[in-house]
Design a protein around this motif. Sequence first.
Motif, short mmCIF file in Angstrom:
data_model
loop_
_atom_site.label_atom_id
_atom_site.label_comp_id
_atom_site.label_asym_id
_atom_site.label_seq_id
_atom_site.Cartn_x
_atom_site.Cartn_y
_atom_site.Cartn_z
N LYS A 2 0.83 -1.19 0.00
CA LYS A 2 0.00 0.00 0.00
C LYS A 2 0.87 1.25 0.00
O LYS A 2 1.87 1.31 0.71
CB LYS A 2 -0.90 -0.03 1.24
CG LYS A 2 -1.98 1.02 1.24
CD LYS A 2 -2.89 0.84 2.45
CE LYS A 2 -4.02 1.86 2.44
NZ LYS A 2 -4.90 1.70 3.60
N CYS A 3 0.46 2.23 -0.79
CA CYS A 3 1.17 3.51 -0.82
C CYS A 3 0.79 4.31 0.42
O CYS A 3 -0.39 4.52 0.68
CB CYS A 3 0.81 4.29 -2.08
SG CYS A 3 1.45 5.98 -2.07
N GLU A 4 1.79 4.73 1.18
CA GLU A 4 1.52 5.47 2.41
C GLU A 4 1.11 6.92 2.14
O GLU A 4 0.62 7.61 3.01
CB GLU A 4 2.76 5.44 3.31
CG GLU A 4 3.95 6.17 2.70
CD GLU A 4 5.26 5.84 3.42
OE1 GLU A 4 5.89 6.78 3.92
OE2 GLU A 4 5.62 4.66 3.49
N HIS A 5 1.30 7.37 0.91
CA HIS A 5 1.00 8.77 0.57
C HIS A 5 -0.45 8.96 0.12
O HIS A 5 -1.13 9.87 0.56
CB HIS A 5 1.95 9.26 -0.52
CG HIS A 5 3.39 9.07 -0.17
ND1 HIS A 5 4.04 9.83 0.77
CD2 HIS A 5 4.31 8.15 -0.60
CE1 HIS A 5 5.29 9.42 0.89
NE2 HIS A 5 5.48 8.41 0.06
N CYS A 6 -0.92 8.10 -0.82
CA CYS A 6 -2.26 8.31 -1.37
C CYS A 6 -3.22 7.17 -1.03
O CYS A 6 -4.41 7.25 -1.31
CB CYS A 6 -2.19 8.48 -2.89
SG CYS A 6 -1.76 6.96 -3.77
N GLY A 7 -2.68 6.08 -0.44
CA GLY A 7 -3.53 4.98 -0.04
C GLY A 7 -3.77 3.94 -1.12
O GLY A 7 -4.51 2.99 -0.92
N TYR A 8 -3.15 4.10 -2.29
CA TYR A 8 -3.28 3.13 -3.38
C TYR A 8 -2.76 1.78 -2.91
O TYR A 8 -1.72 1.67 -2.30
CB TYR A 8 -2.51 3.60 -4.61
CG TYR A 8 -2.49 2.59 -5.74
CD1 TYR A 8 -3.52 2.57 -6.68
CD2 TYR A 8 -1.46 1.66 -5.84
CE1 TYR A 8 -3.51 1.64 -7.71
CE2 TYR A 8 -1.45 0.72 -6.87
CZ TYR A 8 -2.48 0.71 -7.80
OH TYR A 8 -2.47 -0.22 -8.81
N GLU A 9 -3.54 0.73 -3.24
CA GLU A 9 -3.15 -0.60 -2.82
C GLU A 9 -3.09 -1.53 -4.02
O GLU A 9 -4.01 -1.55 -4.85
CB GLU A 9 -4.15 -1.13 -1.79
CG GLU A 9 -3.53 -2.16 -0.88
CD GLU A 9 -4.38 -2.42 0.37
OE1 GLU A 9 -5.38 -1.70 0.59
OE2 GLU A 9 -4.04 -3.36 1.09
N GLU A 31 8.10 3.16 -6.78
CA GLU A 31 7.31 4.34 -7.13
C GLU A 31 5.84 3.97 -7.25
O GLU A 31 5.49 3.03 -7.96
CB GLU A 31 7.83 4.91 -8.45
CG GLU A 31 7.20 6.23 -8.84
CD GLU A 31 7.63 6.63 -10.23
OE1 GLU A 31 8.41 7.58 -10.35
OE2 GLU A 31 7.21 5.98 -11.21
N CYS A 32 4.99 4.73 -6.57
CA CYS A 32 3.55 4.49 -6.64
C CYS A 32 3.03 4.80 -8.05
O CYS A 32 3.34 5.85 -8.60
CB CYS A 32 2.85 5.37 -5.61
SG CYS A 32 1.05 5.30 -5.70
N PRO A 33 2.24 3.89 -8.66
CA PRO A 33 1.72 4.14 -10.00
C PRO A 33 0.63 5.20 -10.04
O PRO A 33 0.24 5.66 -11.11
CB PRO A 33 1.17 2.77 -10.42
CG PRO A 33 0.81 2.11 -9.13
CD PRO A 33 1.82 2.60 -8.12
N LYS A 34 0.12 5.60 -8.89
CA LYS A 34 -0.96 6.57 -8.85
C LYS A 34 -0.46 7.98 -8.56
O LYS A 34 -0.76 8.90 -9.31
CB LYS A 34 -1.99 6.14 -7.79
CG LYS A 34 -3.31 6.87 -7.91
CD LYS A 34 -4.30 6.39 -6.84
CE LYS A 34 -5.55 7.27 -6.84
NZ LYS A 34 -6.34 7.02 -5.63
N CYS A 35 0.32 8.15 -7.49
CA CYS A 35 0.77 9.49 -7.12
C CYS A 35 2.25 9.72 -7.44
O CYS A 35 2.74 10.83 -7.30
CB CYS A 35 0.48 9.77 -5.65
SG CYS A 35 1.50 8.83 -4.50
N PHE A 36 2.97 8.65 -7.86
CA PHE A 36 4.38 8.72 -8.26
C PHE A 36 5.31 9.15 -7.14
O PHE A 36 6.42 9.60 -7.38
CB PHE A 36 4.56 9.61 -9.50
CG PHE A 36 3.74 9.14 -10.68
CD1 PHE A 36 4.10 7.99 -11.38
CD2 PHE A 36 2.59 9.81 -11.06
CE1 PHE A 36 3.34 7.55 -12.46
CE2 PHE A 36 1.82 9.38 -12.13
CZ PHE A 36 2.19 8.24 -12.83
ZN LIG Z 1 0.53 6.78 -4.00
#
Ligand SMILES: [Zn+2]
Length: 53
Positions: A2-9, A31-36
């Motif tokens: 899970k991305c700790e920045h935007c919550g993308y899982e 790198e998160c695919p949603k918020c990078f």
């Molecule tokens: Zn993210």
Amino acid sequence: MKCEHCGYEGVKSTFRYLYNTTLDAPTAYRECPKCFKWVIVNELEEEKKEKSA
Ligand SMILES: [Zn+2]
């Protein structure tokens, strides 16, 4: 994982691999695919989770 920045899982492979934090630790930057933004991930722990899921 899970991305700790935007919550993308999502599964670990959807997060682009950047580099290992240290040579002797299983932690790496991805790198998160949603918020990078960069997420620190424990590669060994994530593999265990994905196998048992
Ligand atoms: Zn993210």
